[in-house]
Design an enzyme around this catalytic site. Structure first.
Site, PDB file in Angstrom:
ATOM      1  N   LYS A  46       0.824  -1.207   0.000  1.00 28.58           N
ATOM      2  CA  LYS A  46       0.000   0.000   0.000  1.00 28.58           C
ATOM      3  C   LYS A  46       0.852   1.248   0.000  1.00 28.58           C
ATOM      4  O   LYS A  46       0.594   2.211  -0.700  1.00 28.58           O
ATOM      5  CB  LYS A  46      -0.867   0.039   1.263  1.00 28.58           C
ATOM      6  CG  LYS A  46      -2.175  -0.676   1.136  1.00 28.58           C
ATOM      7  CD  LYS A  46      -2.993  -0.419   2.403  1.00 28.58           C
ATOM      8  CE  LYS A  46      -4.098  -1.462   2.504  1.00 28.58           C
ATOM      9  NZ  LYS A  46      -4.664  -1.535   3.848  1.00 28.58           N
ATOM     10  N   TYR A 156       8.478 -17.501   2.976  1.00 34.29           N
ATOM     11  CA  TYR A 156       9.295 -17.420   1.753  1.00 34.29           C
ATOM     12  C   TYR A 156       9.526 -18.771   1.075  1.00 34.29           C
ATOM     13  O   TYR A 156       9.312 -18.932  -0.124  1.00 34.29           O
ATOM     14  CB  TYR A 156      10.672 -16.818   2.074  1.00 34.29           C
ATOM     15  CG  TYR A 156      10.678 -15.341   2.347  1.00 34.29           C
ATOM     16  CD1 TYR A 156       9.560 -14.558   2.074  1.00 34.29           C
ATOM     17  CD2 TYR A 156      11.824 -14.726   2.879  1.00 34.29           C
ATOM     18  CE1 TYR A 156       9.588 -13.193   2.343  1.00 34.29           C
ATOM     19  CE2 TYR A 156      11.841 -13.374   3.137  1.00 34.29           C
ATOM     20  CZ  TYR A 156      10.727 -12.612   2.883  1.00 34.29           C
ATOM     21  OH  TYR A 156      10.750 -11.275   3.144  1.00 34.29           O
ATOM     22  N   HIS A 211      16.098  -1.679   1.639  1.00 36.14           N
ATOM     23  CA  HIS A 211      15.665  -0.445   0.977  1.00 36.14           C
ATOM     24  C   HIS A 211      16.640   0.710   1.226  1.00 36.14           C
ATOM     25  O   HIS A 211      16.659   1.672   0.487  1.00 36.14           O
ATOM     26  CB  HIS A 211      14.237  -0.066   1.366  1.00 36.14           C
ATOM     27  CG  HIS A 211      14.115   0.539   2.724  1.00 36.14           C
ATOM     28  ND1 HIS A 211      13.882  -0.205   3.843  1.00 36.14           N
ATOM     29  CD2 HIS A 211      14.204   1.816   3.135  1.00 36.14           C
ATOM     30  CE1 HIS A 211      13.836   0.584   4.885  1.00 36.14           C
ATOM     31  NE2 HIS A 211      14.032   1.829   4.494  1.00 36.14           N
ATOM     32  N   GLU A 250      15.623   7.389  15.720  1.00 42.07           N
ATOM     33  CA  GLU A 250      14.189   7.481  15.484  1.00 42.07           C
ATOM     34  C   GLU A 250      13.488   8.014  16.724  1.00 42.07           C
ATOM     35  O   GLU A 250      13.960   7.816  17.842  1.00 42.07           O
ATOM     36  CB  GLU A 250      13.632   6.106  15.109  1.00 42.07           C
ATOM     37  CG  GLU A 250      14.230   5.568  13.821  1.00 42.07           C
ATOM     38  CD  GLU A 250      13.658   4.231  13.448  1.00 42.07           C
ATOM     39  OE1 GLU A 250      12.681   4.209  12.701  1.00 42.07           O
ATOM     40  OE2 GLU A 250      14.187   3.215  13.929  1.00 42.07           O
ATOM     41  N   HIS A 274      20.880  -2.507   7.395  1.00 39.74           N
ATOM     42  CA  HIS A 274      21.111  -1.151   6.880  1.00 39.74           C
ATOM     43  C   HIS A 274      22.479  -0.586   7.267  1.00 39.74           C
ATOM     44  O   HIS A 274      23.264  -0.171   6.425  1.00 39.74           O
ATOM     45  CB  HIS A 274      20.053  -0.170   7.410  1.00 39.74           C
ATOM     46  CG  HIS A 274      18.636  -0.605   7.189  1.00 39.74           C
ATOM     47  ND1 HIS A 274      18.241  -1.330   6.095  1.00 39.74           N
ATOM     48  CD2 HIS A 274      17.519  -0.388   7.921  1.00 39.74           C
ATOM     49  CE1 HIS A 274      16.941  -1.549   6.175  1.00 39.74           C
ATOM     50  NE2 HIS A 274      16.479  -0.998   7.269  1.00 39.74           N
TER      51      HIS A 274
END
Ligand SMILES: *[C@@H]1O[C@H](CO)[C@@H](O)[C@H](O)[C@H]1NC(C)=O
Ligand SMILES: *[C@@H]1O[C@H](CO)[C@@H](O)[C@H](O)[C@H]1NC(C)=O
Ligand SMILES: *[C@@H]1O[C@H](CO)[C@@H](O)[C@H](O)[C@H]1NC(C)=O
Ligand SMILES: *[C@@H]1O[C@H](CO)[C@@H](O)[C@H](O)[C@H]1NC(C)=O
Length: 797
Positions: A46, A156, A211, A250, A274
């Protein structure tokens, strides 16, 4: 010829960044591409994936490939189709697309999309046949099939198997399967998953997405290092780099994600992937040919092989205070179950090469911190001392900052402080930023940097989706890379598995609580602060408040300090030093009486390792109690004190006062007057026989010092300062300070640690003073202060 050869790799990078297929690669045959998002109505789809695929579609529509899109899921079609189309209607065009064209593109996109139930092997087989029929019906050649698995990782292997058996394209078309982290939980589970997936898919068919690698600043770190090689080569080494920092802060908590997060924690969630990837990009040898992913991977793996192993002493961990309340709420845990999953961590790494030897590489991330920001900074050493004009640029920090977003600078950027060099522009898609916002970045105003930023900020997922289509794998995690990273982190994760995180309140209130100090290859919290948890901070729920009610600074109506083990010891050590310094400055000496047993051992280590300024030379060490045995025996308290503390510190031998348990070659015989001898020594050296600090423990039977239940101590010891006592366990005979001496002290610390003592503390919190039954309840300094030091294990069980 040469120029063409040299240009080619750069062109390949730029075109891939635009999401266009690089021409002339064998993987890039034109034709139809079927995109299947498994989990197509989930959150990630989404929020990012459909938008990314729409962007891909809009850049490809005028040539190259044709597409069909499938949203897959477990729900039946009639139920999920409307949901999918709500999502699809939501996609947006880039700002420069005229409205009419945008409407047309969206309309086409919707027509190319459909929902499919993908549950059973038959469902996948049916999808395979459907794609085949459609290709034949329209007479187009198939380029490939792209499966994006936006589902929990445990699914997966099963899905990969179904794709392999029912939905593999035929005749030279490619299959690409995109996987999202987590790829396992540790090295072993990652290996298991790799083996399972390897049964269905070839390595080149798997695209493991991180990402972060799609963020423009991250994906251009190597490019930046390459085009600025002339300026960087001389300074990219231990002689010039002060340290490297990779930071992801964060402000949010993890509410709503606890079932996932509590299994993973901050290290697995963002550091293993990351931050580690960014670390390798910053430190690996820059490939001679940036488009050669083999070379890039080789260089990356080399860094993993050169990293020093990461053990406990290279990490600090924390947990925000409301976390356990959230865990109890979302996982239905009782107040006794305590999660120690870290939500904050800082880890120190070192690379064993001549180039980076000794350079601290710091990775840190946390939830509920004061700001949202992500950056990597390479801070350089400065050898200039500015006598007069500290605002001169030469006096300021020299640093390169890769700013991934958020923070004071709203866009992503690469910043080079002007006292280093003027960097070349990363590429034609980048611009030099000259309009300076009124902000600072890591201690420097933005105007003190050369700043470059992407002309157009692109969403990382859209960027990576473009690369998947063009078959570029540089920005994806290879199996070797993944296993190397787990190989690095797994030992640390295992060694931390029983460690208690420091509890922090969250946001601005954290103050300096999470600050840490780098010392050689070790890292530790800089402050010895102890967090006392008050019920009102515990996230509201009544159960959690109850379980902490006792921790209000009072135990048995005396002062109490409570914390996790290490914190508690740190606090006690600091308190001791404070008392010692005050005593020395007042009267020139500090008189400390220590009891035996295992509890103080951690304190001794702490004092030795962290309190270099402790006034040992002015400290007199006395024994609270002793077993009647030769002092050289391993069970003797003095022997232990010697092993754990005395041999590690510089204390004059005449300041050490062992108890005279062996006189006239006899052990603790009344007529030899050992107790009286010790009493005289105390009276002689200690002003008013009043110790500055007496450190006691408490046994499971309530004994303290060597004062045991049933001793009738008050009657028997009278006014004595030291007495011979009788223990119920061997060796029975003991020598001990009496309650009179203990209660005459200026300060008494009662240290109680470990789960084993929980029941005892529960009892002690209820019983009335009865020194004959519970000798420890007779401890009441008359003109002094008693502080209970209780760790959470002992207090909360
Ligand atoms: C629409 O898109 C926004 C982001 O662009 C996203 O936050 C939102 O959840 C989407 N709504 C639906 C119904 O998918
Ligand atoms: C760089 O690597 C790419 C991909 O392996 C290759 O096609 C190209 O020829 C290489 N360029 C040079 C200059 O070696
Ligand atoms: C927690 O309990 C509630 C109500 O008893 C229940 O609805 C919910 O499914 C439970 N959650 C978990 C994770 O067990
Ligand atoms: C000894 O103790 C007394 C009373 O507590 C105090 O007045 C005096 O200053 C102390 N002497 C030293 C040397 O500390």
């Amino acid at each position: 010829m040469w120029t063409v050869l040299k240009l080619l790799p750069l062109l390949a990078i730029y075109s891939a960044q635009r999401g266009e297929a690089a021409e002339g690669k064998e993987t890039q045959r034109a034709g139809h591409v079927s995109v299947v998002i498994v989990g197509g109505t989930g959150d990630l789809a989404k929020k990012y994936l459909w938008q990314g695929f729409f962007q891909l579609y809009t850049t490809q529509v005028d040539g190259g490939h044709t597409f069909s899109f499938y949203g897959g899921g477990l729900s039946p079609e009639e139920q999920a189709t409307p949901v999918l189309f709500e999502v699809l209607k939501n996609v947006s065009c880039s700002a420069d697309t005229p409205a009419l064209r945008c409407a047309l593109l969206k309309d086409q996109f919707l027509h190319l999309a459909q929902y499919r139930q993908l549950k059973t092997p038959e469902d996948y087989g049916a999808l395979g046949r459907h794609i085949q029929e459609r290709l034949q019906g329209e007479g187009v050649e198939e380029a490939g099939r792209l499966f994006y698995l936006s589902v929990p990782a445990f699914a997966y292997a099963d899905i990969a198997d179904k794709v392999n058996n029912g939905c593999r394209p035929a005749g030279g078309a490619w299959l690409r399967v995109v996987l999202e982290k987590p790829f396992g939980h540790d090295l072993r589970s990652a290996q298991t998953l790799a083996t399972q997936l390897g049964g269905s898919l070839k390595e080149e068919e798997m695209y493991r997405i991180d990402h972060y690698l799609g963020k423009q600043v991250v994906s251009n770190i190597l490019q930046f290092r390459k085009i600025n090689q002339k300026s960087l080569d001389p300074i990219w080494n231990k002689r010039h780099i002060e340290r490297v920092e990779i930071i992801l802060k964060e402000t949010l908590d993890v509410k709503g994600r606890i079932p996932f997060y509590d299994q993973y924690g901050v290290i697995r969630d963002v550091m293993q992937n990351h931050l580690t990837e960014i670390m390798t990009l910053l430190t690996m040898t820059v490939p001679k040919n940036l488009s050669n992913s083999q070379e890039a991977l080789r260089n990356k793996l080399q860094i993993f092989s050169l990293l020093q192993p990461v053990g406990m002493r290279r990490a600090v961990i924390g947990q925000y205070q409301a976390y356990n309340g959230e865990v109890r709420e979302e996982l239905n845990k009782t107040s006794e179950q305590f999660s120690i999953t870290p939500t904050f961590a800082a880890v120190l790494m070192h690379i064993d090469t001549a180039q980076y030897d000794g350079v601290p590489i710091l990775l840190s991330s946390g939830k509920m911190l004061d700001e949202r920001v992500a950056y990597a900074r390479v801070l350089f050493k400065s050898d200039i001392f500015c006598v007069q004009n500290p605002h001169n640029i030469h006096c300021k920090p020299k640093q390169i900052v890769f700013h991934f977003g958020h923070g004071s600078l709203q866009h992503s950027a690469v910043l080079v402080s002007k006292n280093l060099f003027k960097p070349a522009l990363i590429g034609s898609e980048w611009r030099e930023v000259t309009e300076h916002v009124d902000a600072t970045m890591l201690g420097l105003p933005i105007s003190d940097y050369y700043v470059q930023a992407p002309k157009v900020e692109r969403e990382a997922y859209a960027e990576l989706i473009g690369q998947i289509l063009s078959g570029r794998k540089d920005c994806f995690i290879s199996a070797e890379n993944l296993l190397a990273s787990w190989g690095l982190w797994t030992p640390l994760l295992h060694s931390l598995s029983g460690s208690f995180p420091r509890i922090y309140p969250g946001g601005e209130d954290n103050g300096n609580l999470l600050d840490f100090r780098l010392r050689g290859t070790e890292i530790s919290y800089a402050s010895d602060a102890v967090v006392i948890i008050h019920p009102e901070h515990m996230g509201g729920s009544a159960a959690s408040a109850e379980s902490f009610q006792v921790v209000q600074g009072k135990f048995r109506s005396d002062n109490m300090v409570s914390a996790w083990g290490q914190e508690l010891i740190a606090k006690l050590a600091t308190d001791l030093q404070t008392v010692a310094e005050a005593a020395v400055s007042e009267g020139g000496a500090f008189h400390l009486a220590l009891s035996g047993g295992s509890s103080p051992v951690a304190l001794f280590q702490r004092l030795v390792e962290h309190h270099f300024t402790f006034p040992w030379r002015k400290t007199h060490l006395w024994m609270v109690d002793e077993r009647c045995m030769p002092l050289r025996e391993p069970e003797s308290n003095f022997h232990n004190l010697h092993e754990q503390l005395l041999q590690h510190i510089k204390i004059p031998y005449y300041n050490i006062h062992p108890m005279p348990v062996l006189l006239n070659q006899r052990l603790c015989v009344e007529e030899d007057g050992g107790a009286l001898l010790y009493e005289k020594e105390i009276a002689h050296l200690v002003n008013g026989s009043r110790f500055h600090f007496v450190l006691l423990g408490v046994g499971l039977d309530g004994h303290t010092a060597s004062l045991f239940p049933g001793e009738k101590a008050h009657e028997r010891h009278g006014d004595s300062l030291v007495a011979l006592t009788e223990s119920p366990v061997k060796p029975h005979q003991r020598m001990s300070l009496t309650l009179k001496t203990i209660n005459n002290a200026q300060r008494v610390g009662l240290l109680v640690i470990g789960k084993m003592k929980h029941e005892l503390l529960t009892q002690l919190s209820r019983v009335k003073n009865n020194p004959d039954k519970w000798p420890v309840t007779g401890v009441h300094p008359a003109n002094g202060k008693l502080v209970w030091y209780l760790d959470y294990d002992a207090l909360l069980g």
